[in-house]
Motif scaffolding. Structure first.
Motif, PDB file in Angstrom:
ATOM      1  N   SER A 130     -89.917 -55.760 -13.396  1.00 33.88           N
ATOM      2  CA  SER A 130     -89.206 -56.237 -12.206  1.00 33.88           C
ATOM      3  C   SER A 130     -87.828 -55.604 -12.062  1.00 33.88           C
ATOM      4  N   LYS A 131     -87.261 -55.144 -13.193  1.00 40.82           N
ATOM      5  CA  LYS A 131     -85.944 -54.520 -13.144  1.00 40.82           C
ATOM      6  C   LYS A 131     -85.805 -53.547 -14.304  1.00 40.82           C
ATOM      7  N   GLU A 132     -85.460 -52.328 -13.975  1.00 45.61           N
ATOM      8  CA  GLU A 132     -85.287 -51.325 -15.019  1.00 45.61           C
ATOM      9  C   GLU A 132     -84.068 -51.653 -15.885  1.00 45.61           C
ATOM     10  N   GLY A 133     -84.110 -51.210 -17.117  1.00 40.89           N
ATOM     11  CA  GLY A 133     -82.938 -51.351 -17.977  1.00 40.89           C
ATOM     12  C   GLY A 133     -81.852 -50.371 -17.553  1.00 40.89           C
ATOM     13  N   PHE A 134     -80.711 -50.458 -18.190  1.00 41.63           N
ATOM     14  CA  PHE A 134     -79.597 -49.571 -17.834  1.00 41.63           C
ATOM     15  C   PHE A 134     -78.700 -49.368 -19.041  1.00 41.63           C
ATOM     16  N   ILE A 135     -77.753 -48.467 -18.902  1.00 38.08           N
ATOM     17  CA  ILE A 135     -76.759 -48.216 -19.935  1.00 38.08           C
ATOM     18  C   ILE A 135     -75.427 -48.758 -19.452  1.00 38.08           C
ATOM     19  N   TYR A 245     -87.667 -46.619 -22.982  1.00 39.00           N
ATOM     20  CA  TYR A 245     -87.573 -48.057 -23.224  1.00 39.00           C
ATOM     21  C   TYR A 245     -86.933 -48.760 -22.029  1.00 39.00           C
ATOM     22  N   LEU A 246     -85.970 -48.102 -21.381  1.00 37.35           N
ATOM     23  CA  LEU A 246     -85.345 -48.695 -20.200  1.00 37.35           C
ATOM     24  C   LEU A 246     -86.336 -48.817 -19.048  1.00 37.35           C
ATOM     25  N   LEU A 247     -87.347 -47.943 -19.041  1.00 33.83           N
ATOM     26  CA  LEU A 247     -88.395 -47.992 -18.028  1.00 33.83           C
ATOM     27  C   LEU A 247     -89.515 -48.961 -18.405  1.00 33.83           C
ATOM     28  N   GLY A 248     -89.458 -49.496 -19.621  1.00 36.48           N
ATOM     29  CA  GLY A 248     -90.471 -50.443 -20.066  1.00 36.48           C
ATOM     30  C   GLY A 248     -91.762 -49.801 -20.528  1.00 36.48           C
ATOM     31  N   TRP A 249     -91.766 -48.481 -20.716  1.00 36.01           N
ATOM     32  CA  TRP A 249     -93.003 -47.794 -21.083  1.00 36.01           C
ATOM     33  C   TRP A 249     -93.472 -48.164 -22.478  1.00 36.01           C
ATOM     34  N   HIS A 250     -92.556 -48.568 -23.356  1.00 38.62           N
ATOM     35  CA  HIS A 250     -92.958 -48.939 -24.713  1.00 38.62           C
ATOM     36  C   HIS A 250     -93.834 -50.192 -24.701  1.00 38.62           C
ATOM     37  N   THR A 251     -93.570 -51.114 -23.773  1.00 34.90           N
ATOM     38  CA  THR A 251     -94.390 -52.321 -23.702  1.00 34.90           C
ATOM     39  C   THR A 251     -95.813 -51.988 -23.261  1.00 34.90           C
ATOM     40  N   PHE A 252     -95.931 -51.016 -22.363  1.00 30.62           N
ATOM     41  CA  PHE A 252     -97.265 -50.573 -21.944  1.00 30.62           C
ATOM     42  C   PHE A 252     -98.001 -49.934 -23.119  1.00 30.62           C
ATOM     43  N   ALA A 253     -97.307 -49.068 -23.853  1.00 36.39           N
ATOM     44  CA  ALA A 253     -97.935 -48.394 -24.987  1.00 36.39           C
ATOM     45  C   ALA A 253     -98.361 -49.389 -26.060  1.00 36.39           C
ATOM     46  N   ASN A 254     -97.525 -50.399 -26.309  1.00 32.49           N
ATOM     47  CA  ASN A 254     -97.837 -51.382 -27.355  1.00 32.49           C
ATOM     48  C   ASN A 254     -98.971 -52.318 -26.948  1.00 32.49           C
TER      49      ASN A 254
END
Length: 277
Positions: A130-135, A245-254
């Protein structure tokens, strides 16, 4: 996992294994299966019934590393002894960890910290980004020698696209970002933030210059900090690592399982993949 093979001295007695022996290593205390550990490193007593009393039989403890298959068998056999850690109840997420990279210079300090993405639950039980991460960049002016006034810090959040701009900078390249936190609201234009990343004149790094005009609290601040080539390389490497990780791709991979691929592809069978043309 390490198991304990316990045999009586002199070759007598039986032999059995205990998974996770560290859970039983409390000195001078009787555990649930009536094994008593002493302060001696390798000495242990097995408390066995003997009439109305108990008899302590000395044993020698040897450690042995198990194969993955043996580990699974031992876990099944001794599952009744496994219990969640008191500090982390079953089903609870692991404790949150805070990390960052801080650069200290004579006139200012810059702290760089990642912020995780957010997900929304769907009716199907799945989750969607719902919301991308950021720095988050935090600029603090110096208040003395090796002292910084973090109460006067100014914040600037980098989106994933802005991170991509910084990552792609060459030695002589520059970029700038303008933010209005209240854009689209009644306070629009009252807070203006401008971040400039420019090369140092000698090509030895970059300047990070943040200008903040906040008419709501009557603040007009300008903080700049030079970043050396080595510091910039560390920053770019860190940004490259954290970007997926900010895009949430790690959750998809896991969460991906082998059977998901064919099921999802069949559901989208009308898609004309480029490599199938």
């Amino acid at each position: 996992m390490v198991s304990l093979n316990i045999t009586a001295p002199g070759g007598g007695g039986g032999r059995f294994s205990i998974p996770n022996p560290q859970k039983l290593s409390s000195p001078n205390s009787t555990v649930s299966i009536s094994i008593l550990f002493t302060r001696s490193k390798n000495e242990v007593f097995l408390t066995a019934p003997h009439g109305k009393c108990s008899k302590n039989v000395p044993f020698i403890v040897k450690s042995q590393y198990l194969t993955p298959q043996e580990q699974r068998q031992q876990q099944q056999r001794f599952s009744s002894f496994e219990s969640p850690s008191p500090s982390q109840p079953a089903g609870q997420l692991p404790p949150r960890v805070y990390v960052g990279y801080t650069i200290y210079k004579g006139k200012a300090a810059l702290a760089v910290e990642p912020r995780p993405p957010e997900f929304s639950p769907l009716d199907s039980g799945a989750f969607k980004l719902s919301k991308e991460g950021f720095i988050l960049l935090q600029f603090a002016p110096a208040a003395g020698v090796r002292q910084y006034d973090w109460s006067r810090k100014q914040l600037f959040s980098l989106s994933v696209t802005e991170i991509g701009n910084i990552i792609s900078l060459g030695t002589r390249d520059s970029c700038e970002f303008f933010h209005d936190p209240y854009k689209g609201r009644s306070e629009e234009g009252k807070v203006r933030k401008l971040l400039k990343v420019e090369p140092l004149p000698d090509g030895s790094g970059h300047f990070f210059n943040l200008s903040v005009q906040n008419k709501l609290i009557n603040v007009d601040e300008n903080i700049y900090i030079p970043i050396t080539k080595a510091e910039f390389a560390v920053l770019v490497s860190s940004l490259n690592f954290i970007l997926p990780y900010l895009l949430g791709w790690h959750t998809f991979a896991n969460s991906t399982r082998p059977e998901d691929g064919s099921r999802l592809n069949n559901a989208n069978s009308t898609v004309d993949y480029e490599w199938n043309r």
